[in-house]
Design a protein around this motif. Sequence first.
Motif, PDB file in Angstrom:
ATOM      1  N   VAL A 119       0.854  -1.190   0.000  1.00 18.07           N
ATOM      2  CA  VAL A 119       0.000   0.000   0.000  1.00 18.07           C
ATOM      3  C   VAL A 119       0.889   1.239   0.000  1.00 18.07           C
ATOM      4  O   VAL A 119       1.756   1.403   0.859  1.00 18.07           O
ATOM      5  N   PHE A 120       0.669   2.124  -0.960  1.00 18.62           N
ATOM      6  CA  PHE A 120       1.505   3.320  -1.080  1.00 18.62           C
ATOM      7  C   PHE A 120       1.230   4.274   0.082  1.00 18.62           C
ATOM      8  O   PHE A 120       0.094   4.641   0.339  1.00 18.62           O
ATOM      9  N   ARG A 121       2.289   4.658   0.774  1.00 20.78           N
ATOM     10  CA  ARG A 121       2.190   5.578   1.907  1.00 20.78           C
ATOM     11  C   ARG A 121       1.053   5.187   2.853  1.00 20.78           C
ATOM     12  O   ARG A 121       0.146   5.971   3.172  1.00 20.78           O
ATOM     13  N   ASN A 122       1.114   3.953   3.299  1.00 21.68           N
ATOM     14  CA  ASN A 122       0.085   3.391   4.176  1.00 21.68           C
ATOM     15  C   ASN A 122       0.041   4.154   5.503  1.00 21.68           C
ATOM     16  O   ASN A 122       1.076   4.411   6.116  1.00 21.68           O
ATOM     17  N   ARG A 123      -1.163   4.495   5.923  1.00 19.36           N
ATOM     18  CA  ARG A 123      -1.336   5.240   7.171  1.00 19.36           C
ATOM     19  C   ARG A 123      -2.256   4.491   8.127  1.00 19.36           C
ATOM     20  O   ARG A 123      -3.130   3.727   7.696  1.00 19.36           O
ATOM     21  N   PHE A 124      -2.046   4.740   9.430  1.00 26.25           N
ATOM     22  CA  PHE A 124      -2.930   4.168  10.433  1.00 26.25           C
ATOM     23  C   PHE A 124      -4.270   4.916  10.440  1.00 26.25           C
ATOM     24  O   PHE A 124      -4.361   6.065  10.012  1.00 26.25           O
ATOM     25  N   GLN A 125      -5.295   4.227  10.926  1.00 25.91           N
ATOM     26  CA  GLN A 125      -6.627   4.829  11.028  1.00 25.91           C
ATOM     27  C   GLN A 125      -6.576   6.151  11.799  1.00 25.91           C
ATOM     28  O   GLN A 125      -5.820   6.298  12.747  1.00 25.91           O
ATOM     29  N   GLU A 126      -7.428   7.078  11.380  1.00 28.73           N
ATOM     30  CA  GLU A 126      -7.614   8.321  12.118  1.00 28.73           C
ATOM     31  C   GLU A 126      -8.859   8.196  12.991  1.00 28.73           C
ATOM     32  O   GLU A 126      -9.740   7.374  12.724  1.00 28.73           O
ATOM     33  N   PHE A 127      -8.942   9.047  14.013  1.00 31.30           N
ATOM     34  CA  PHE A 127     -10.143   9.027  14.859  1.00 31.30           C
ATOM     35  C   PHE A 127     -10.432  10.402  15.431  1.00 31.30           C
ATOM     36  O   PHE A 127      -9.546  11.236  15.600  1.00 31.30           O
ATOM     37  N   TYR A 128     -11.718  10.626  15.702  1.00 33.90           N
ATOM     38  CA  TYR A 128     -12.194  11.814  16.400  1.00 33.90           C
ATOM     39  C   TYR A 128     -12.617  11.417  17.805  1.00 33.90           C
ATOM     40  O   TYR A 128     -13.028  10.260  18.037  1.00 33.90           O
ATOM     41  N   VAL A 129     -12.559  12.364  18.741  1.00 34.68           N
ATOM     42  CA  VAL A 129     -13.047  12.090  20.097  1.00 34.68           C
ATOM     43  C   VAL A 129     -13.716  13.334  20.663  1.00 34.68           C
ATOM     44  O   VAL A 129     -13.241  14.456  20.461  1.00 34.68           O
ATOM     45  N   ASP A 130     -14.849  13.129  21.325  1.00 32.47           N
ATOM     46  CA  ASP A 130     -15.496  14.185  22.105  1.00 32.47           C
ATOM     47  C   ASP A 130     -15.919  13.574  23.433  1.00 32.47           C
ATOM     48  O   ASP A 130     -16.280  12.389  23.500  1.00 32.47           O
ATOM     49  N   ILE A 131     -15.865  14.385  24.511  1.00 31.30           N
ATOM     50  CA  ILE A 131     -16.194  13.895  25.852  1.00 31.30           C
ATOM     51  C   ILE A 131     -17.212  14.837  26.484  1.00 31.30           C
ATOM     52  O   ILE A 131     -17.041  16.060  26.463  1.00 31.30           O
ATOM     53  N   GLY A 132     -18.273  14.242  27.041  1.00 35.88           N
ATOM     54  CA  GLY A 132     -19.265  15.004  27.785  1.00 35.88           C
ATOM     55  C   GLY A 132     -19.145  14.723  29.269  1.00 35.88           C
ATOM     56  O   GLY A 132     -18.703  13.640  29.679  1.00 35.88           O
ATOM     57  N   TYR A 133     -19.544  15.698  30.107  1.00 36.51           N
ATOM     58  CA  TYR A 133     -19.430  15.563  31.564  1.00 36.51           C
ATOM     59  C   TYR A 133     -20.742  15.959  32.232  1.00 36.51           C
ATOM     60  O   TYR A 133     -21.431  16.885  31.797  1.00 36.51           O
ATOM     61  N   THR A 134     -21.094  15.255  33.321  1.00 34.63           N
ATOM     62  CA  THR A 134     -22.204  15.651  34.189  1.00 34.63           C
ATOM     63  C   THR A 134     -21.859  15.214  35.613  1.00 34.63           C
ATOM     64  O   THR A 134     -20.911  14.451  35.837  1.00 34.63           O
ATOM     65  N   ILE A 135     -22.684  15.666  36.582  1.00 32.47           N
ATOM     66  CA  ILE A 135     -22.469  15.251  37.970  1.00 32.47           C
ATOM     67  C   ILE A 135     -23.596  14.374  38.482  1.00 32.47           C
ATOM     68  O   ILE A 135     -23.522  13.864  39.610  1.00 32.47           O
ATOM     69  N   ASP A 136     -24.658  14.173  37.668  1.00 28.03           N
ATOM     70  CA  ASP A 136     -25.818  13.442  38.182  1.00 28.03           C
ATOM     71  C   ASP A 136     -26.235  12.238  37.345  1.00 28.03           C
ATOM     72  O   ASP A 136     -27.020  11.425  37.789  1.00 28.03           O
ATOM     73  N   LYS A 137     -25.736  12.109  36.116  1.00 26.36           N
ATOM     74  CA  LYS A 137     -26.110  10.985  35.259  1.00 26.36           C
ATOM     75  C   LYS A 137     -25.113  10.913  34.119  1.00 26.36           C
ATOM     76  O   LYS A 137     -24.274  11.800  33.946  1.00 26.36           O
ATOM     77  N   LEU A 138     -25.194   9.839  33.307  1.00 29.51           N
ATOM     78  CA  LEU A 138     -24.271   9.714  32.188  1.00 29.51           C
ATOM     79  C   LEU A 138     -24.554  10.799  31.154  1.00 29.51           C
ATOM     80  O   LEU A 138     -25.703  10.981  30.739  1.00 29.51           O
ATOM     81  N   PRO A 139     -23.545  11.523  30.718  1.00 31.98           N
ATOM     82  CA  PRO A 139     -23.735  12.609  29.754  1.00 31.98           C
ATOM     83  C   PRO A 139     -23.870  12.095  28.329  1.00 31.98           C
ATOM     84  O   PRO A 139     -23.677  10.907  28.057  1.00 31.98           O
ATOM     85  N   GLN A 140     -24.179  13.001  27.425  1.00 28.38           N
ATOM     86  CA  GLN A 140     -24.313  12.690  26.005  1.00 28.38           C
ATOM     87  C   GLN A 140     -23.250  13.461  25.223  1.00 28.38           C
ATOM     88  O   GLN A 140     -23.423  14.648  24.938  1.00 28.38           O
TER      89      GLN A 140
END
Length: 229
Positions: A110-131
């Motif tokens: 594979v020409f100039r083979n690259r590893f997978q890319e990824f995005y990440v986002d994190i939500g926070y709350t103090i009383d329940k699981l966030p979205q």
Amino acid sequence: MKTLNTCSYPAVLVLVACLIATFAVQAADVDFSCMSYKVWPKSHVSTQYTSYDIVIQNSCPGSVYWAMCIERLDPDTHKVAETHNPTGFVEADKTARVNLNLFKKPGDDVFRNRFQEFYVDIGYTIDKLPQPVCYAKQCEAKKAPLRAQIKANESAWKKAEKALAAQIAKDCPDTGWDKESFADCSAEVRNSSDNDMDAYEAKDRELRDQMAAIDPETCQVYSGNLATR
């Protein structure tokens, strides 16, 4: 004697509703600037994949629930290939960690083979699981024109590399008896095309820099580094 009951049922409901509403307002007003995260590349342990740690730091005065949206991209189409939604709970002054392995396309040709890319986002709350928010689709829509230019540049670059290999094979026949002369001849032919190859590499770097500048607060993508064979 009759016993007087002053605690009416509707009044209790109103009190509970008020308490819930007050707590909801308090939760909504929480400042989570005391929460942070970093994405750390780990030591390279395999030629087939690369590893990253997503480390959450809780510098808040109390415990916090967290949830992630991690989106892996297909290395060819750059569409979302897989979504992960890890969740957890981190105490004050503690950290939480999620590990992720990113793979390259199979095959050593594979020409100039690259590893997978990824995005990440994190939500926070103090009383329940966030979205958390999953941004990959809207971010990749913004990056699509640059992705197309990168692909076209790589296609031309691959053809140039093949033509160079054919030129070396023609001008520097390898008999197996004189490795030093073959190496010198190959280097001479390759040096004559250095400017062209450098131009492809510079164009690739320029386009990737432009892509990284698109909405970096939301659309930062991780990994995607070149894979070594």
